[in-house]
Design a protein around this motif. Structure first.
Motif, PDB file in Angstrom:
ATOM      1  N   SER A   1       6.696  29.729   8.977  1.00 10.56           N
ATOM      2  CA  SER A   1       6.501  28.431   8.320  1.00 10.56           C
ATOM      3  C   SER A   1       5.087  28.299   7.774  1.00 10.56           C
ATOM      4  O   SER A   1       4.874  27.800   6.663  1.00 10.56           O
ATOM      5  CB  SER A   1       6.789  27.315   9.328  1.00 10.56           C
TER       6      SER A   1
ATOM      7  N   TYR B   1       2.565  37.997   0.775  1.00 10.70           N
ATOM      8  CA  TYR B   1       2.932  36.831   1.585  1.00 10.70           C
ATOM      9  C   TYR B   1       4.368  36.972   2.092  1.00 10.70           C
ATOM     10  O   TYR B   1       4.654  36.664   3.263  1.00 10.70           O
ATOM     11  CB  TYR B   1       2.798  35.550   0.759  1.00 10.70           C
ATOM     12  N   ILE B   2       5.256  37.412   1.214  1.00 14.41           N
ATOM     13  CA  ILE B   2       6.668  37.552   1.596  1.00 14.41           C
ATOM     14  C   ILE B   2       6.830  38.611   2.679  1.00 14.41           C
ATOM     15  O   ILE B   2       7.569  38.413   3.655  1.00 14.41           O
ATOM     16  CB  ILE B   2       7.520  37.904   0.363  1.00 14.41           C
TER      17      ILE B   2
ATOM     18  N   ARG C   1       4.772  30.396   4.576  1.00 17.81           N
ATOM     19  CA  ARG C   1       5.504  29.783   3.464  1.00 17.81           C
ATOM     20  C   ARG C   1       4.793  28.547   2.930  1.00 17.81           C
ATOM     21  O   ARG C   1       4.813  28.275   1.726  1.00 17.81           O
ATOM     22  CB  ARG C   1       6.927  29.444   3.919  1.00 17.81           C
ATOM     23  N   LYS C   2       4.173  27.778   3.826  1.00 21.66           N
ATOM     24  CA  LYS C   2       3.389  26.618   3.384  1.00 21.66           C
ATOM     25  C   LYS C   2       2.195  27.069   2.547  1.00 21.66           C
ATOM     26  O   LYS C   2       1.823  26.416   1.565  1.00 21.66           O
ATOM     27  CB  LYS C   2       2.920  25.814   4.594  1.00 21.66           C
TER      28      LYS C   2
ATOM     29  N   LYS D   1       8.582  33.390  -5.577  1.00 23.32           N
ATOM     30  CA  LYS D   1       9.073  34.737  -5.328  1.00 23.32           C
ATOM     31  C   LYS D   1       9.700  35.334  -6.581  1.00 23.32           C
ATOM     32  O   LYS D   1      10.472  34.674  -7.277  1.00 23.32           O
ATOM     33  CB  LYS D   1      10.113  34.701  -4.206  1.00 23.32           C
TER      34      LYS D   1
ATOM     35  N   LYS E   1       3.432  27.877  -0.845  1.00 25.49           N
ATOM     36  CA  LYS E   1       3.737  26.660  -1.591  1.00 25.49           C
ATOM     37  C   LYS E   1       2.467  25.994  -2.085  1.00 25.49           C
ATOM     38  O   LYS E   1       2.391  25.510  -3.221  1.00 25.49           O
ATOM     39  CB  LYS E   1       4.535  25.702  -0.702  1.00 25.49           C
TER      40      LYS E   1
ATOM     41  N   SER F   1       5.607  37.282   5.948  1.00 26.46           N
ATOM     42  CA  SER F   1       6.598  36.324   6.443  1.00 26.46           C
ATOM     43  C   SER F   1       7.794  37.039   7.052  1.00 26.46           C
ATOM     44  O   SER F   1       8.300  36.653   8.121  1.00 26.46           O
ATOM     45  CB  SER F   1       7.048  35.409   5.296  1.00 26.46           C
TER      46      SER F   1
ATOM     47  N   ARG G   1      15.434  34.263   7.172  1.00 27.17           N
ATOM     48  CA  ARG G   1      15.600  32.816   7.086  1.00 27.17           C
ATOM     49  C   ARG G   1      16.283  32.318   8.357  1.00 27.17           C
ATOM     50  O   ARG G   1      17.119  33.018   8.930  1.00 27.17           O
ATOM     51  CB  ARG G   1      16.449  32.426   5.873  1.00 27.17           C
TER      52      ARG G   1
END
Length: 661
Positions: free
Chosen positions: A511, A494-495, A514-515, A524, A518, A498, A579
């Motif tokens: 976004s 996922y990272i 990251r959702k 992480k 979550k 992203s 970021r």
């Protein structure tokens, strides 16, 4: 006559039987030559019979083929011992040892006996078990019980061992119930130990512990079996508690702790236990050494690597004498950043096997020495040692890290054709990585989608990594979709996706990913690095953590290095911070990456000219890679960084990877 028919059936002629000289002499001596000898007392006859039985047992024990066993069987029949369970038990055990099918000769011998004792039953049951016939063994056990014969401890231990080999805990529990119903076995140490072993191997650790706790008598085997069980299950806390309670700790128990910690990625604890073992004066064997060598490889500390290598030499298990330890030392030195020492070990070995060659080839590959890996592979091909699947993973990885696409294709094509090694998903992952790193993302995707074996996470992970290198978010999404299905909790996927979207400026997709993280509750893994300081002490640094006792000094060293690098044209690679924050905040984040903190500490605490070796749990970022290149030039020192993919050797402003990573 029926008894003699058994031997005749399995022999070409009676004349083939050879009667040992001592037996023929004894036979002559046993012939009564007077009325007094003919009517010898019964006790004397019993004694003579027992002596004959023991002689036959001893002779059987020395037999190593079927003809010899038949010869002794003929002697048994001629002496009227065809109903002697004591001798026939040994006969059946010897037939089982040379792998004679139980349904043939041994079963006929067994069926001729009218009054079979539990040892004879057990010999046949054990024979079937040795030949993998668990079902027939259980049927025999049932017949034994129906005839009113009580089993002995050897009966149960053989059945428990068979259950552990086929991992049949259900059957094991039923046989365990038999020991309780029949009674008398709860205090049998041998039965208890095999029962614990069965439950541990079948994954029923709780049942094994219950048996252990209820045993009135325990020995070091009882304790060690359970310690090994906890270690394999990853519960080193329980293993440690048991070990501490063990009254007499032998080499096997110590080894269980050392290898347990090493296998559970706790190298420091493994080394500590090995040190305690050494201080206690406990002898070391190759199993213990391989365990602690694995721990040293994980830790990556050269001091410990040299220390354990010296112990191996003093214990008589040096690489010149022991190919297993030698191969492990090659792997250890490679993972400690010293491929030169690894090759010295390899050259010193008198005997080399496929593991020795494979370890060295993999070592060259992870250090970016692709041409050396290929050269050694071709040297290996000229010997009698044939490459295996690991060898090809190593040599294909070497091609991938050097961008040697055509060489990689040729090797992949030769695997099965010339060496009989069918390509597995691991080898296809290497090819996807090779094509992807070279920028051939479409080809890599097509290979992943059309490969004849089911692609695993490694295949799609290689493609996702290549998309990050070359900035292709569209193919990255395809690879990630497969990874999210195969590894739903693999946060690294996922990272990485992203980060790929962030590099492409697709913040809405960032976004969204990251959702998703979550919603799944994924967190992480923090990046951390460790470096070997003075006296072999390991210092660990976590990203953005400035709580180290020397943090203020570390910060000052970093600022000094940064100022000098800027004078040489260095500019931070802000794209390494995925970021949506200010440039100044991105610069601050980059300067607190764990490998930079470890580097500054090493510069601060080690002597000028010494090689700096840094280990990291994650992949090094582009900015840190650039930073290390420049720092190696301005401080005039070699910097070796091991990330979770490979080694980078920075020297004079350049990296061994040639920026192809």
């Amino acid at each position: 006559m029926r008894a003699l028919a058994i031997v005749r059936k399995f022999s070409t002629a009676r004349s083939v039987f050879y009667v040992p000289k001592q037996f023929s002499q004894q036979s002559q001596q046993q012939q009564p030559n007077s009325t007094e000898e003919a009517f010898a007392p019964f006790s004397q006859l019993q004694q003579q019979r027992k002596l004959l039985e023991f002689e036959l047992i001893s002779t059987l024990d020395g037999c190593d083929d079927l003809l010899q066993i038949k010869q002794v069987h003929a002697r048994i029949l001629r002496k009227g011992l065809d109903q002697c369970c004591f001798v026939l038990t040994k006969l059946i055990r010897m037939l089982a040892r040379i792998n004679i099918q139980m349904d043939s000769y041994p079963r006929l011998v067994f069926d001729q006996v009218r009054y079979r004792n539990p040892f004879l039953w057990t010999a046949l049951i054990r024979g079937y078990l040795l030949q993998g016939s668990l079902r027939e063994s259980v049927v025999l056990y049932g017949s034994m019980r129906r005839e009113g014969i009580d089993p002995v401890s050897f009966t149960f231990s053989a059945l428990f061992k068979a259950c552990s080999e086929v991992l049949d805990a259900s059957l094991g529990r039923q046989i365990h119930a038999q020991t309780i119903l029949i009674g008398g076995f709860t205090s049998d140490l041998y039965v208890g130990n095999t029962l614990i072993d069965m439950y541990v191997k079948c994954g029923c650790l709780g049942c094994g512990r219950k048996v252990f706790d209820e045993m009135p008598e325990k020995d070091v085997i009882s304790w060690t079996e359970l310690i090994v069980g906890y270690a394999k299950g990853g519960d080193m806390e329980s293993a440690c508690a048991l070990f501490d309670g063990l009254p007499l700790k032998d080499m096997v128990a110590w080894t269980a702790m050392v290898t347990g910690y090493a296998q559970n990625a706790k190298p420091r604890e493994a080394i500590q236990y090995f040190e305690r073992m050494q201080n206690a004066g406990i002898e070391t064997d190759e199993v213990t050494l391989v365990g602690v060598i694995s721990a040293c490889a994980q830790l990556g500390a050269v001091k410990y690597a040299n220390w354990v290598c010296d112990i191996a030499e003093r214990s008589g298990y040096g690489p010149m004498n022991n190919v297993v330890v030698g191969s492990a030392l090659i792997d250890m030195y490679s993972k400690c950043g010293s491929v030169e020492n690894a090759y010295r070990v390899f050259e010193a070995m008198k005997e080399r096997n496929v593991y020795s060659y494979s370890s060295m080839i993999v070592g060259f590959a992870m250090h970016g020495e692709g041409h050396a890996a290929l050269k050694l592979f071709h040297e290996m091909a000229e010997t009698e040692t044939k490459p295996n699947r690991v060898t090809f993973v190593g040599v294909l990885t070497a091609c991938s890290h050097m961008g040697l696409v055509e060489q990689g294709r040729q090797l992949f094509a030769s695997m099965e054709k010339y060496y009989g090694v069918a390509p597995s998903a691991d080898h296809y992952a290497c090819m996807v990585d090779l094509l992807g790193r070279a920028g051939r993302l479409e080809e890599a995707l097509e290979l992943a989608q059309t490969m004849p074996v089911e692609p695993h996470g490694g295949v799609w992970g290689a493609l996702l990594g290549a998309c990050h290198i070359h900035g292709n978010p569209d193919i990255a999404q395809i690879a990630a979709d497969h990874l999210f299905e195969l590894e739903p909790d693999g946060i690294g996927n996922y990272i990485l996706l992203s980060n790929i979207y962030a590099l492409a400026g697709r913040w809405d997709d960032v976004s969204r990913v990251r959702k998703l993280m979550k919603r799944k509750g994924l967190k992480k893994n923090p990046g951390y690095s460790w470096v070997e300081g003075k006296n072999g002490v390991i210092h660990e640094f976590v990203a953005n953590d400035l709580t180290h006792p020397k943090s203020s000094e570390i910060k000052q060293v970093l600022e000094d290095i940064l100022d000098r690098l800027k004078a040489h044209g260095y500019q931070p690679n802000l794209s390494c911070v995925p970021r949506d924050v200010s440039d100044e905040e991105k610069k601050r984040i980059l300067m607190t990456h764990s490998e930079k903190l470890a580097l500054a500490f090493a510069v601060l605490t080690t002597s000028a000219g010494c090689t700096i070796r840094i280990m990291k749990n994650l992949r090094i970022c582009e900015d840190c890679h650039l930073f290390m290149c420049g720092t190696s030039q301005i401080i005039e020192r070699e910097i070796v960084v091991r990330d979770n993919m490979r080694f980078h050797h920075f020297m004079d402003g350049k990296c061994s990877c040639g920026n192809f990573w």
